[in-house]
Design an enzyme around this catalytic site. Structure first.
Site, short mmCIF file in Angstrom:
data_model
loop_
_atom_site.label_atom_id
_atom_site.label_comp_id
_atom_site.label_asym_id
_atom_site.label_seq_id
_atom_site.Cartn_x
_atom_site.Cartn_y
_atom_site.Cartn_z
N GLU A 97 38.39 38.48 40.12
CA GLU A 97 37.83 39.72 39.62
C GLU A 97 38.23 40.85 40.55
OE1 GLU A 97 33.34 41.52 38.70
OE2 GLU A 97 33.61 39.37 39.05
N CYS A 123 50.83 28.30 29.69
CA CYS A 123 52.18 28.84 29.59
C CYS A 123 52.40 29.71 28.35
CB CYS A 123 53.21 27.71 29.61
SG CYS A 123 53.32 26.89 31.23
#
Length: 349
Positions: A97, A123
């Protein structure tokens, strides 16, 4: 999913500068190779990857994405104020964060009403980001957006090699081999509704996409932290490569059928395909299962390895730059990601 007014106007990328050969990694594993009498050269022989690239030590992920983003902006001449969304989609990120996209957006100087957030989907992150921006454009919420990503394999490969030497078993070797294919790079994709006065002529139309999943296989490839002592955690990555390939190919077959039916295409009408880059065996089995001739696909894994979310878009950019993808081609982006998720995009180049 179908789109009528979404265009890819830039695929800009940044390759990591440090070239790392497969033989260099094997030399670090010499005690393990000697124990199991594995001949040197097996890593390249098994994967088809002779080298990959890493960022320098201490490199901040968002820096790579920022550099790629600046290239995309320079290529298109887009007014940054027109970017209605900036989304970061890498497996790797600066921190939990805030969203890594925030530092990138700050460096670009986007407007206050720009949506800024991260998306995570193994991916397939960049493809997920492309569709997220495409949906916003198709709905008329924004005129343009940018998808950015940067991946780094240095740390996880270093940790994996240390673990392989500390726990020299054949099982650990097998579960760790896929990690050694990891490469590094960054990408930025600009999508628009086609109405903005850009300086370049690239305008690849996104036609549609298909997505299928098999979440029962979510444990086949995992990357995270494991507790190794009281309040002591170590990064780990393990892959059941054989089962992952088997189940991934099966999911890809179903997704391909769905994709072709949705687009009303025959497999012969697909001029070119760009795949997520994993290695030689994966390429061979996926293309064979989908009845795609190898000459229709552009591989980059030999020299770049598996760059996670960055592999497919960087491969597409290179294929375009080298003239493999030509104006008017009907192109498919084919991605399979841990989870399992499979995503396929149809694009008129």
């Amino acid at each position: 999913m179908k789109y009528s007014r979404v265009f890819i106007n830039s695929l800009a990328y940044e390759l990591a500068p440090v070239v790392v050969s497969s033989s260099e990694l094997e030399s670090r594993l010499a005690p393990l190779y000697q124990k199991f009498r594995i001949p040197m050269g097996q890593l390249a022989a098994l994967t088809g990857i002779t080298e990959r690239r890493w960022w320098p030590k201490g490199h901040q992920l968002s820096d790579g994405a920022i550099n790629a983003a600046h290239k995309a902006i320079a290529e298109t001449g887009i007014d940054v104020a027109e970017l209605g969304a900036v989304v970061y989609t890498g497996v790797c990120r600066d921190q939990h964060e805030p969203a890594t996209a925030c530092r990138i957006a700050a460096a670009l100087g986007v407007s206050k009403d720009t949506a800024i957030y991260d998306i995570s989907n193994a991916c397939l992150g960049v493809l997920s980001g492309i569709l997220d921006i495409a949906n916003r454009i198709e709905l008329g919420q924004i005129k343009a957006g940018m998808v950015v990503s940067c991946e780094s394999a240095r740390d996880i490969v270093d940790v994996t090699i240390d673990n392989m030497l500390a726990d020299p078993t054949m099982q650990n070797f097998a579960q760790s081999l896929a990690t050694l294919t990891g490469g590094s790079g960054a990408v930025a994709v600009i999508l628009t509704d086609g109405s903005l006065p850009l300086t370049n002529v690239r305008k690849h139309q996104l036609l549609g996409a298909s997505h299928l999943s098999a979440p029962q296989h979510h444990q086949l490839c995992q990357w995270g932290l494991q507790e190794v002592g009281h309040n002591i955690y170590r990064e780990f990555m393990r892959t059941d490569a054989v089962t992952l390939l088997k189940e991934g190919v099966e999911l890809a077959k179903h997704t391909w059928e769905h994709f072709l039916a949705q687009r009303n295409w025959l497999v012969e009408q697909v001029d070119k395909v760009i795949c997520h880059q994993v290695g030689a065996s994966n390429r061979k089995q996926v293309l064979s299962a989908l009845n795609i001739p190898p000459e229709k696909e552009f591989p980059t894994y030999q020299l770049l390895g598996n760059m996670g979310t960055v592999s497919l878009p960087v491969t597409a950019a290179m294929a375009h730059d080298q003239g493999f993808l030509r104006p008017g081609d009907q192109v498919s982006f084919l991605g399979i990601g841990s989870g399992l998720n499979c995503m396929m995009l149809g694009i008129k180049w």
